[in-house]
Design a protein around this motif. Structure first.
Motif, short mmCIF file in Angstrom:
data_model
loop_
_atom_site.label_atom_id
_atom_site.label_comp_id
_atom_site.label_asym_id
_atom_site.label_seq_id
_atom_site.Cartn_x
_atom_site.Cartn_y
_atom_site.Cartn_z
N LYS A 50 0.75 -5.24 -15.16
CA LYS A 50 1.45 -4.41 -14.18
C LYS A 50 0.46 -3.76 -13.21
CE LYS A 50 4.69 -0.56 -13.91
NZ LYS A 50 5.47 0.43 -14.67
N ASP A 51 -0.66 -3.24 -13.73
CA ASP A 51 -1.68 -2.62 -12.89
C ASP A 51 -2.30 -3.63 -11.93
OD1 ASP A 51 -1.28 -0.14 -14.02
OD2 ASP A 51 -3.01 -0.29 -15.37
N LEU A 52 -2.53 -4.85 -12.41
CA LEU A 52 -3.12 -5.88 -11.57
C LEU A 52 -2.20 -6.24 -10.40
CD1 LEU A 52 -5.47 -7.79 -11.13
CD2 LEU A 52 -4.33 -9.44 -12.57
N ILE A 53 -0.93 -6.38 -10.68
CA ILE A 53 0.05 -6.69 -9.62
C ILE A 53 0.14 -5.52 -8.64
CG2 ILE A 53 2.51 -7.10 -9.18
CD1 ILE A 53 2.49 -8.67 -11.91
N SER A 54 0.16 -4.31 -9.16
CA SER A 54 0.22 -3.11 -8.32
C SER A 54 -1.03 -2.97 -7.46
CB SER A 54 0.39 -1.88 -9.20
OG SER A 54 0.33 -0.72 -8.45
N GLU A 55 -2.20 -3.24 -8.04
CA GLU A 55 -3.46 -3.16 -7.32
C GLU A 55 -3.48 -4.13 -6.13
OE1 GLU A 55 -7.46 -4.89 -8.72
OE2 GLU A 55 -7.48 -2.80 -9.41
N ALA A 56 -2.97 -5.34 -6.34
CA ALA A 56 -2.91 -6.33 -5.26
C ALA A 56 -1.99 -5.85 -4.15
CB ALA A 56 -2.44 -7.67 -5.80
N GLN A 57 -0.88 -5.25 -4.51
CA GLN A 57 0.08 -4.73 -3.53
C GLN A 57 -0.56 -3.61 -2.71
OE1 GLN A 57 3.26 -5.90 -3.10
NE2 GLN A 57 3.58 -4.52 -1.40
N LEU A 58 -1.25 -2.68 -3.38
CA LEU A 58 -1.88 -1.54 -2.69
C LEU A 58 -3.02 -1.97 -1.78
CD1 LEU A 58 -1.94 1.07 -5.59
CD2 LEU A 58 -0.49 1.10 -3.55
N SER A 59 -3.68 -3.08 -2.11
CA SER A 59 -4.79 -3.54 -1.28
C SER A 59 -4.32 -4.27 -0.02
CB SER A 59 -5.70 -4.47 -2.09
OG SER A 59 -5.07 -5.72 -2.28
N GLY A 60 -3.00 -4.45 0.10
CA GLY A 60 -2.48 -5.15 1.27
C GLY A 60 -2.46 -6.66 1.09
#
Length: 184
Positions: A50-60
């Motif tokens: 979940k954190d990995l998917i969220s991190e990708a989203q936040l990085s644009g």
């Protein structure tokens, strides 16, 4: 004055391989041309899916449906980050540095996904002129046993007319282990 360059490389499926061991949190090598002290710092840890998917989203750089599926299929994900460069002898602040962060997911047989983030830093862009990346790439072998990210920056120092090329390379394996190389 500060100058920072950030580059992100995103790739789909991958694989990883053998074992490695982690270093101490900070290592020092002999400085070149009395520029400062050569220093390496590290940061690492496990990431939840979940954190990995969220991190990708936040990085644009959001994940595609196929990439999300490869993350969900993985047993685990982790990251290893290495920064290498020179710090001032007088105040201990970074003068120039290159950061390489490899994030990979693995299932014991293969690396299923990887992502590499690269960052270069110079404290004074007029004294240490950023000349670009000498090397910046992420690769994997055909058997998907590991992923390797390479980062080497080029900084031209106007004081002694020398180009410094610090580098930090990281390899993540299919069992979650990692190896690294640094210098320059």
């Amino acid at each position: 004055m500060r100058r920072v360059a950030i580059v992100t490389v995103l790739s789909g499926a991958l694989a990883a391989g053998v074992l490695a061991a982690g270093p101490a949190a900070q290592a020092q090598t002999k400085p070149a041309d009395n520029l400062g002290k050569a220093v390496t710092t590290t940061n690492q840890g496990a990431l939840s899916k979940k954190d990995l998917i969220s991190e990708a989203q936040l990085s644009g750089q959001p994940l595609t449906a196929k990439e999300k599926a490869s993350v969900q299929a993985a047993e685990a994900c982790r990251y290893y980050q290495r920064t290498h460069g020179y710090k001032s002898k007088s105040n201990g602040k970074w003068i120039i540095a290159v950061t390489n962060r490899l994030t990979w997911c693995y299932n014991g047989s293969y690396v299923t996904r990887y992502r590499a983030n690269f960052k270069a830093y110079t404290y004074n862009k007029y004294k240490f002129v950023w000349k670009g990346w000498a090397k910046k790439k992420v690769t994997h072998p055909s058997n998907w046993a590991y992923a390797t990210s390479y980062a080497q920056g080029a900084f031209y120092y106007t004081g002694n007319k020398h180009t410094y090329k610090p580098y930090a390379n990281v390899r993540g394996y299919r069992n979650g282990a990692y190896t690294f190389a640094y210098g320059g």
